[in-house]
Design a protein around this motif. Sequence first.
Motif, mmCIF file in Angstrom:
data_model
loop_
_atom_site.group_PDB
_atom_site.id
_atom_site.type_symbol
_atom_site.label_atom_id
_atom_site.label_comp_id
_atom_site.label_asym_id
_atom_site.label_seq_id
_atom_site.Cartn_x
_atom_site.Cartn_y
_atom_site.Cartn_z
ATOM 1 N N LYS A 141 0.827 -1.211 0.000
ATOM 2 C CA LYS A 141 0.000 0.000 0.000
ATOM 3 C C LYS A 141 0.858 1.257 0.000
ATOM 4 C CE LYS A 141 -3.629 -2.047 2.798
ATOM 5 N NZ LYS A 141 -4.349 -1.901 4.028
ATOM 6 N N PHE A 142 0.403 2.285 -0.666
ATOM 7 C CA PHE A 142 1.096 3.572 -0.606
ATOM 8 C C PHE A 142 0.136 4.714 -0.887
ATOM 9 C CE2 PHE A 142 1.764 2.192 -5.077
ATOM 10 C CZ PHE A 142 1.249 3.290 -5.754
ATOM 11 N N VAL A 143 0.565 5.907 -0.494
ATOM 12 C CA VAL A 143 -0.200 7.120 -0.784
ATOM 13 C C VAL A 143 0.780 8.125 -1.381
ATOM 14 C CG1 VAL A 143 -1.537 9.021 0.213
ATOM 15 C CG2 VAL A 143 -1.731 6.705 1.184
ATOM 16 N N VAL A 144 0.452 8.628 -2.562
ATOM 17 C CA VAL A 144 1.319 9.640 -3.171
ATOM 18 C C VAL A 144 1.240 10.899 -2.311
ATOM 19 C CG1 VAL A 144 1.717 11.056 -5.211
ATOM 20 C CG2 VAL A 144 0.984 8.676 -5.470
ATOM 21 N N GLN A 145 2.402 11.445 -1.940
ATOM 22 C CA GLN A 145 2.441 12.567 -1.007
ATOM 23 C C GLN A 145 2.081 13.901 -1.685
ATOM 24 O OE1 GLN A 145 3.347 11.908 2.493
ATOM 25 N NE2 GLN A 145 2.647 10.004 1.533
ATOM 26 N N GLU A 146 1.390 14.720 -0.938
ATOM 27 C CA GLU A 146 1.076 16.071 -1.426
ATOM 28 C C GLU A 146 2.284 16.992 -1.196
ATOM 29 O OE1 GLU A 146 -1.478 17.361 -3.095
ATOM 30 O OE2 GLU A 146 -2.226 15.286 -3.228
ATOM 31 N N ASN A 147 2.926 16.782 -0.054
ATOM 32 C CA ASN A 147 4.103 17.572 0.306
ATOM 33 C C ASN A 147 5.213 16.635 0.750
ATOM 34 O OD1 ASN A 147 3.204 20.418 0.119
ATOM 35 N ND2 ASN A 147 1.630 19.637 1.532
ATOM 36 N N VAL A 148 6.430 17.150 0.800
ATOM 37 C CA VAL A 148 7.540 16.334 1.286
ATOM 38 C C VAL A 148 7.248 15.977 2.744
ATOM 39 C CG1 VAL A 148 10.023 16.289 1.732
ATOM 40 C CG2 VAL A 148 9.119 17.549 -0.248
ATOM 41 N N PRO A 149 7.306 14.680 3.094
ATOM 42 C CA PRO A 149 6.990 14.278 4.471
ATOM 43 C C PRO A 149 7.803 15.085 5.480
ATOM 44 C CG PRO A 149 7.288 12.358 3.070
ATOM 45 C CD PRO A 149 7.636 13.535 2.233
ATOM 46 N N GLU A 150 7.134 15.549 6.521
ATOM 47 C CA GLU A 150 7.744 16.515 7.445
ATOM 48 C C GLU A 150 9.001 16.051 8.157
ATOM 49 O OE1 GLU A 150 5.153 18.346 10.290
ATOM 50 O OE2 GLU A 150 3.861 19.098 8.667
ATOM 51 N N ASN A 151 8.978 14.802 8.632
ATOM 52 C CA ASN A 151 10.128 14.350 9.432
ATOM 53 C C ASN A 151 11.248 13.758 8.591
ATOM 54 O OD1 ASN A 151 8.656 15.064 11.701
ATOM 55 N ND2 ASN A 151 7.614 13.078 11.680
ATOM 56 N N LEU A 152 11.121 13.860 7.305
ATOM 57 C CA LEU A 152 12.086 13.211 6.425
ATOM 58 C C LEU A 152 13.461 13.877 6.520
ATOM 59 C CD1 LEU A 152 12.597 11.116 4.232
ATOM 60 C CD2 LEU A 152 11.874 12.812 2.545
ATOM 61 N N LYS A 153 14.480 13.040 6.730
ATOM 62 C CA LYS A 153 15.848 13.572 6.772
ATOM 63 C C LYS A 153 16.634 12.948 5.624
ATOM 64 C CE LYS A 153 16.365 15.082 11.467
ATOM 65 N NZ LYS A 153 15.045 14.661 12.018
ATOM 66 N N LEU A 154 17.032 13.787 4.664
ATOM 67 C CA LEU A 154 17.826 13.300 3.543
ATOM 68 C C LEU A 154 19.225 13.885 3.645
ATOM 69 C CD1 LEU A 154 15.304 13.771 0.580
ATOM 70 C CD2 LEU A 154 15.821 11.644 1.770
ATOM 71 N N SER A 155 20.209 13.113 3.150
ATOM 72 C CA SER A 155 21.578 13.648 3.147
ATOM 73 C C SER A 155 21.692 14.686 2.025
ATOM 74 C CB SER A 155 22.574 12.518 2.920
ATOM 75 O OG SER A 155 22.468 12.073 1.569
ATOM 76 N N GLU A 156 22.728 15.490 2.088
ATOM 77 C CA GLU A 156 22.926 16.516 1.048
ATOM 78 C C GLU A 156 23.051 15.866 -0.320
ATOM 79 O OE1 GLU A 156 22.476 19.768 1.252
ATOM 80 O OE2 GLU A 156 21.879 19.264 3.311
ATOM 81 N N LYS A 157 23.770 14.727 -0.349
ATOM 82 C CA LYS A 157 23.965 14.039 -1.629
ATOM 83 C C LYS A 157 22.654 13.510 -2.201
ATOM 84 C CE LYS A 157 28.788 12.892 -1.462
ATOM 85 N NZ LYS A 157 29.818 11.861 -1.450
ATOM 86 N N GLU A 158 21.831 12.983 -1.318
ATOM 87 C CA GLU A 158 20.527 12.471 -1.763
ATOM 88 C C GLU A 158 19.690 13.620 -2.342
ATOM 89 O OE1 GLU A 158 20.118 8.698 1.352
ATOM 90 O OE2 GLU A 158 19.351 10.684 1.928
ATOM 91 N N LYS A 159 19.687 14.734 -1.631
ATOM 92 C CA LYS A 159 18.933 15.897 -2.113
ATOM 93 C C LYS A 159 19.448 16.330 -3.482
ATOM 94 C CE LYS A 159 17.743 17.907 2.349
ATOM 95 N NZ LYS A 159 18.098 18.930 3.326
ATOM 96 N N GLU A 160 20.775 16.359 -3.603
ATOM 97 C CA GLU A 160 21.388 16.781 -4.858
ATOM 98 C C GLU A 160 20.944 15.856 -5.995
ATOM 99 O OE1 GLU A 160 25.674 16.790 -4.691
ATOM 100 O OE2 GLU A 160 25.801 17.238 -6.845
ATOM 101 N N ALA A 161 20.963 14.552 -5.717
ATOM 102 C CA ALA A 161 20.594 13.565 -6.748
ATOM 103 C C ALA A 161 19.143 13.763 -7.193
ATOM 104 C CB ALA A 161 20.807 12.159 -6.222
ATOM 105 N N LEU A 162 18.249 13.934 -6.237
ATOM 106 C CA LEU A 162 16.839 14.081 -6.580
ATOM 107 C C LEU A 162 16.600 15.394 -7.344
ATOM 108 C CD1 LEU A 162 14.987 12.696 -3.406
ATOM 109 C CD2 LEU A 162 15.612 11.490 -5.494
ATOM 110 N N LYS A 163 17.319 16.416 -6.967
ATOM 111 C CA LYS A 163 17.169 17.698 -7.695
ATOM 112 C C LYS A 163 17.660 17.564 -9.131
ATOM 113 C CE LYS A 163 16.284 20.891 -4.172
ATOM 114 N NZ LYS A 163 16.712 21.634 -3.015
#
Length: 538
Positions: A446-468
């Motif tokens: 099961k999953f729900v597509v998010q409306e906003n970035v989940p609040e407690n989510l902690k991503l590393s700088e590299k992960e953020k860079e990759a997704l951007k």
Amino acid sequence: MKDVELDHYVWADKIAEQLSKKEVKEHVIHGMWTPSGFFHIGNARAELLNPAFITKSLKNRGIKAQQQFIADDFDDFDKIPKGLDIKKEDFEPYLGKPLREVPSPVEGYDSWAAYFLKDIKDNLEKFGLNPKVLSSYDSYKNGLYDDVIKIFLNKAEDVRKIWNDVTGAKKQKGWLPVMVVCENCGRSATTKAISWDKKRIEYKCTQEREYAKPCGHKGSIVPEKGAAKLNWRLHWAATWFIHGVTYESGGKDHFAAGGSVESGQKFIKEILGREGPMQTPTEFLLVDNTKLSGSSGNTISLTDWAKFAEPELLRYMMISYKQNTVINFDLHSNKFFLLADRYDKAEQAFFQKEEKNKREVQLTEIYEFSQVKEIKEKIPMQLNYSNAAMIVQTFPNKPLGELIDILNTNNWIQRKTLGVSDKEKLVKRLELAKYWLGEHAPDEVKFVVQENVPENLKLSEKEKEALKLVASLLKEKDFEQNELFNEFYTICEKVGIKNTDFFKAAYNVLLDKDRGPKLAPFMLTLGKEKVVDLFEKI
Ligand SMILES: [Zn+2]
């Protein structure tokens, strides 16, 4: 019928092959069930579907055959099942009476039996079944059993010897193998037959039962037209005799030493002088490692099945497992997806134009037995069950018809132009998947597509860079699935993170989960605007 002589792959063909050696005008293939509680898919296996497969196989060989289904509605009401919205005390006075004379637990049905038979009658056509449904209650009342009852009564001493011999019971001399229906209280479990003078049975209603009290009445009846009935072990043999049954399965518990198969076969042969039907046991069907029980209320009925899967899938499951194999099924693991996938494979094998190997011939035969309707000329449109579950969750509020267009645009299905029946089939599958997700699916799926970035989510700088980087690529141009998939790896290399961390980060943002559907096709299906929007917000 495919010409594979000698090497019959499907178990039903092997049984039909053996039956075809018997010289009878018409084969009568039986199933039987007591409508005291819920009919479940385990009952359906032994009593409805397997007999249907054997009947079909006989007919395929040009042998006359008919399927009969006996509703044992003259049986006693001996237990109030769970899972009913009723007051127990309203029904307790009926314990010990025939199921046909107990009121329905739900308004709108003639009797307790009629209510529980509804699941079968409503679903026969839907599951491609066409047995002659017969009621034991009506058969006794119409006098169908009268002659056999008298034979058993006249040979009561021989019946007693066989009974004691097979079961190890110690029935005393003078015991009579019938159950009189008390004229005063309407119960049969509480009566004891005292004597038989070849015309009338004297009886008294004095037997204490766990579930019913005797009324104390004494009387005598002529054992005709349902005034008395046979004990189950004799009833079974009598039913074979009356209908000329040539094959009957049954749950494997009946086949144990001293069980009702052994006694039934002796009664029909030694007392009624006729050969008994061929019998082979059907193993249990387990759901969540538990034997289904019609009195627990926690079962999968045919009606339930049709809410989450096509009837063809149930037929497929029953014909592809050998009769003597335990089926261990559940609705929460990938076993369920695999069943749907295996059915699709069988369908592909059936429609395959090139020469088929042994396994493909086997799948072709299994596919034929699985069908409810006539097989079409062209292979029906297929949509993998897990993909169906993916799309209905991706767009939970869109009409199902619209989802078909989205699936089509994003290459989830094979054909671009869809006929009416293709669309119907696909919409149906989406409907089934939606129901399954709501009722049975495990959390992993099961999953729900998010409306906003989940609040407690902690991503590393590299992960953020990759997704951007993914977001900016998506904005630049349109991608094919594979092309996009390859880009993920290039990006990981460029940024210097592990692929697994990259995928996890992407699912975390999109679904607030560590895993999800295959990422590249999922992103394209979801729409790149949505993905870009979320990835840019991190
Ligand atoms: Zn009574």
